[in-house]
Design a protein around this motif. Structure first.
Motif, PDB file in Angstrom:
ATOM      1  N   HIS A  99     -43.719 -77.215 -51.529  1.00 37.18           N
ATOM      2  CA  HIS A  99     -42.515 -76.591 -52.097  1.00 37.18           C
ATOM      3  C   HIS A  99     -42.269 -75.193 -51.545  1.00 37.18           C
ATOM      4  CE1 HIS A  99     -42.451 -79.851 -54.980  1.00 37.18           C
ATOM      5  NE2 HIS A  99     -43.707 -79.597 -55.292  1.00 37.18           N
ATOM      6  N   LEU A 100     -42.481 -74.984 -50.260  1.00 36.10           N
ATOM      7  CA  LEU A 100     -42.370 -73.649 -49.672  1.00 36.10           C
ATOM      8  C   LEU A 100     -41.001 -73.015 -49.882  1.00 36.10           C
ATOM      9  CD1 LEU A 100     -44.235 -73.926 -46.254  1.00 36.10           C
ATOM     10  CD2 LEU A 100     -44.912 -72.635 -48.272  1.00 36.10           C
ATOM     11  N   ARG A 101     -39.947 -73.741 -49.595  1.00 36.57           N
ATOM     12  CA  ARG A 101     -38.601 -73.165 -49.682  1.00 36.57           C
ATOM     13  C   ARG A 101     -38.231 -72.793 -51.108  1.00 36.57           C
ATOM     14  NH1 ARG A 101     -35.887 -77.074 -45.310  1.00 36.57           N
ATOM     15  NH2 ARG A 101     -36.713 -76.012 -43.493  1.00 36.57           N
ATOM     16  N   LYS A 102     -38.587 -73.648 -52.056  1.00 35.57           N
ATOM     17  CA  LYS A 102     -38.280 -73.347 -53.459  1.00 35.57           C
ATOM     18  C   LYS A 102     -39.059 -72.126 -53.921  1.00 35.57           C
ATOM     19  CE  LYS A 102     -38.332 -75.246 -58.139  1.00 35.57           C
ATOM     20  NZ  LYS A 102     -38.610 -73.940 -58.699  1.00 35.57           N
ATOM     21  N   LEU A 103     -40.324 -72.046 -53.553  1.00 35.02           N
ATOM     22  CA  LEU A 103     -41.134 -70.897 -53.954  1.00 35.02           C
ATOM     23  C   LEU A 103     -40.636 -69.612 -53.295  1.00 35.02           C
ATOM     24  CD1 LEU A 103     -44.693 -72.492 -53.913  1.00 35.02           C
ATOM     25  CD2 LEU A 103     -43.363 -71.812 -55.906  1.00 35.02           C
ATOM     26  N   ASP A 104     -40.200 -69.698 -52.037  1.00 33.67           N
ATOM     27  CA  ASP A 104     -39.640 -68.523 -51.369  1.00 33.67           C
ATOM     28  C   ASP A 104     -38.353 -68.073 -52.057  1.00 33.67           C
ATOM     29  OD1 ASP A 104     -41.663 -68.271 -49.530  1.00 33.67           O
ATOM     30  OD2 ASP A 104     -40.569 -69.279 -47.912  1.00 33.67           O
ATOM     31  N   ALA A 105     -37.508 -69.035 -52.424  1.00 34.96           N
ATOM     32  CA  ALA A 105     -36.263 -68.698 -53.115  1.00 34.96           C
ATOM     33  C   ALA A 105     -36.558 -68.075 -54.478  1.00 34.96           C
ATOM     34  CB  ALA A 105     -35.395 -69.944 -53.272  1.00 34.96           C
ATOM     35  N   ASP A 106     -37.516 -68.629 -55.200  1.00 35.83           N
ATOM     36  CA  ASP A 106     -37.891 -68.065 -56.500  1.00 35.83           C
ATOM     37  C   ASP A 106     -38.427 -66.647 -56.354  1.00 35.83           C
ATOM     38  OD1 ASP A 106     -37.156 -70.448 -57.677  1.00 35.83           O
ATOM     39  OD2 ASP A 106     -39.218 -71.160 -57.992  1.00 35.83           O
ATOM     40  N   LEU A 107     -39.257 -66.424 -55.341  1.00 38.23           N
ATOM     41  CA  LEU A 107     -39.810 -65.094 -55.111  1.00 38.23           C
ATOM     42  C   LEU A 107     -38.705 -64.108 -54.749  1.00 38.23           C
ATOM     43  CD1 LEU A 107     -42.197 -63.161 -54.815  1.00 38.23           C
ATOM     44  CD2 LEU A 107     -42.432 -63.979 -52.460  1.00 38.23           C
ATOM     45  N   ASP A 108     -37.791 -64.508 -53.871  1.00 38.98           N
ATOM     46  CA  ASP A 108     -36.686 -63.628 -53.496  1.00 38.98           C
ATOM     47  C   ASP A 108     -35.835 -63.270 -54.709  1.00 38.98           C
ATOM     48  OD1 ASP A 108     -37.471 -63.570 -50.869  1.00 38.98           O
ATOM     49  OD2 ASP A 108     -36.025 -65.093 -50.206  1.00 38.98           O
ATOM     50  N   GLU A 109     -35.578 -64.262 -55.565  1.00 38.51           N
ATOM     51  CA  GLU A 109     -34.794 -64.000 -56.772  1.00 38.51           C
ATOM     52  C   GLU A 109     -35.522 -63.031 -57.699  1.00 38.51           C
ATOM     53  OE1 GLU A 109     -33.215 -66.470 -60.649  1.00 38.51           O
ATOM     54  OE2 GLU A 109     -33.454 -67.540 -58.751  1.00 38.51           O
ATOM     55  N   GLU A 110     -36.820 -63.210 -57.848  1.00 39.78           N
ATOM     56  CA  GLU A 110     -37.594 -62.325 -58.715  1.00 39.78           C
ATOM     57  C   GLU A 110     -37.627 -60.898 -58.171  1.00 39.78           C
ATOM     58  OE1 GLU A 110     -42.070 -62.021 -60.580  1.00 39.78           O
ATOM     59  OE2 GLU A 110     -41.355 -63.950 -59.838  1.00 39.78           O
ATOM     60  N   LEU A 111     -37.812 -60.759 -56.861  1.00 38.67           N
ATOM     61  CA  LEU A 111     -37.818 -59.422 -56.263  1.00 38.67           C
ATOM     62  C   LEU A 111     -36.462 -58.743 -56.418  1.00 38.67           C
ATOM     63  CD1 LEU A 111     -39.805 -60.140 -52.970  1.00 38.67           C
ATOM     64  CD2 LEU A 111     -40.626 -58.945 -54.998  1.00 38.67           C
ATOM     65  N   LEU A 112     -35.399 -59.490 -56.182  1.00 43.76           N
ATOM     66  CA  LEU A 112     -34.057 -58.943 -56.312  1.00 43.76           C
ATOM     67  C   LEU A 112     -33.788 -58.511 -57.748  1.00 43.76           C
ATOM     68  CD1 LEU A 112     -31.355 -58.344 -54.960  1.00 43.76           C
ATOM     69  CD2 LEU A 112     -30.655 -60.673 -55.510  1.00 43.76           C
ATOM     70  N   THR A 113     -34.188 -59.329 -58.702  1.00 46.19           N
ATOM     71  CA  THR A 113     -33.996 -58.991 -60.113  1.00 46.19           C
ATOM     72  C   THR A 113     -34.756 -57.724 -60.469  1.00 46.19           C
ATOM     73  OG1 THR A 113     -33.701 -61.324 -60.677  1.00 46.19           O
ATOM     74  CG2 THR A 113     -34.285 -59.830 -62.472  1.00 46.19           C
ATOM     75  N   THR A 132     -44.552 -57.317 -49.662  1.00 43.20           N
ATOM     76  CA  THR A 132     -44.800 -58.031 -50.914  1.00 43.20           C
ATOM     77  C   THR A 132     -44.610 -59.529 -50.721  1.00 43.20           C
ATOM     78  OG1 THR A 132     -44.049 -56.103 -52.171  1.00 43.20           O
ATOM     79  CG2 THR A 132     -44.118 -58.202 -53.341  1.00 43.20           C
ATOM     80  N   ARG A 133     -43.547 -59.917 -50.015  1.00 42.24           N
ATOM     81  CA  ARG A 133     -43.324 -61.342 -49.733  1.00 42.24           C
ATOM     82  C   ARG A 133     -44.510 -61.939 -48.974  1.00 42.24           C
ATOM     83  NH1 ARG A 133     -37.542 -60.189 -47.716  1.00 42.24           N
ATOM     84  NH2 ARG A 133     -36.331 -60.517 -49.595  1.00 42.24           N
ATOM     85  N   GLU A 134     -44.926 -61.257 -47.933  1.00 41.02           N
ATOM     86  CA  GLU A 134     -46.035 -61.765 -47.125  1.00 41.02           C
ATOM     87  C   GLU A 134     -47.324 -61.861 -47.939  1.00 41.02           C
ATOM     88  OE1 GLU A 134     -45.934 -63.097 -44.073  1.00 41.02           O
ATOM     89  OE2 GLU A 134     -43.781 -62.828 -44.271  1.00 41.02           O
ATOM     90  N   HIS A 135     -47.568 -60.873 -48.780  1.00 38.99           N
ATOM     91  CA  HIS A 135     -48.773 -60.896 -49.612  1.00 38.99           C
ATOM     92  C   HIS A 135     -48.782 -62.129 -50.523  1.00 38.99           C
ATOM     93  CE1 HIS A 135     -52.062 -59.485 -52.103  1.00 38.99           C
ATOM     94  NE2 HIS A 135     -51.302 -59.703 -53.167  1.00 38.99           N
ATOM     95  N   TYR A 136     -47.654 -62.408 -51.175  1.00 36.25           N
ATOM     96  CA  TYR A 136     -47.596 -63.564 -52.060  1.00 36.25           C
ATOM     97  C   TYR A 136     -47.665 -64.882 -51.293  1.00 36.25           C
ATOM     98  CZ  TYR A 136     -46.965 -60.904 -56.276  1.00 36.25           C
ATOM     99  OH  TYR A 136     -47.176 -60.061 -57.327  1.00 36.25           O
ATOM    100  N   ARG A 137     -47.103 -64.930 -50.101  1.00 39.55           N
ATOM    101  CA  ARG A 137     -47.190 -66.153 -49.302  1.00 39.55           C
ATOM    102  C   ARG A 137     -48.636 -66.467 -48.943  1.00 39.55           C
ATOM    103  NH1 ARG A 137     -42.110 -64.627 -45.626  1.00 39.55           N
ATOM    104  NH2 ARG A 137     -40.506 -65.472 -46.988  1.00 39.55           N
TER     105      ARG A 137
END
Length: 101
Positions: free
Chosen positions: A16-30, A63-68
């Motif tokens: 589920h890489l794409r979904k998790l990336d989208a969720d992370l991006d949304e959380e960071l933006l929020t 932060t994105r890279e760390h979580y990935r």
């Protein structure tokens, strides 16, 4: 038993890489938007509030890279990428001799 849960979670993350990336991006933006709004309530102009929010948050890309890395299996992801590259190269040049021969 935590290591089993962690391993299963990391394997699921590969699917589920794409979904998790989208969720992370949304959380960071929020998070950044909430910090921006808080800065605006303190009397900062819009641009200064966003800049201060980004500065206090730190590096978004890092932060994105760390979580990935934390959520996946980097060795396996690298291996899958290498196999995909090899397959693409073989499709482009099917008649070329193998370097192993």
């Amino acid at each position: 038993m935590d290591w089993i849960r962690i391993l299963l979670s990391r394997c699921a993350a590969l699917i589920h890489l794409r979904k998790l990336d989208a969720d992370l991006d949304e959380e960071l933006l929020t998070h950044i938007e909430l910090a921006t709004e808080e800065n605006k309530k303190r009397g900062m102009p819009e641009e200064a509030a966003r800049t201060a929010a980004l500065r206090s948050f730190g590096g978004v890309t890092q932060t994105r890279e760390h979580y990935r890395v934390e959520r996946g299996l980097p060795f396996l992801e690298s291996l899958i990428g290498d196999v995909r590259f090899a397959v693409r190269q073989l499709r482009k040049h099917p008649d070329s001799p193998s370097p192993l021969c």
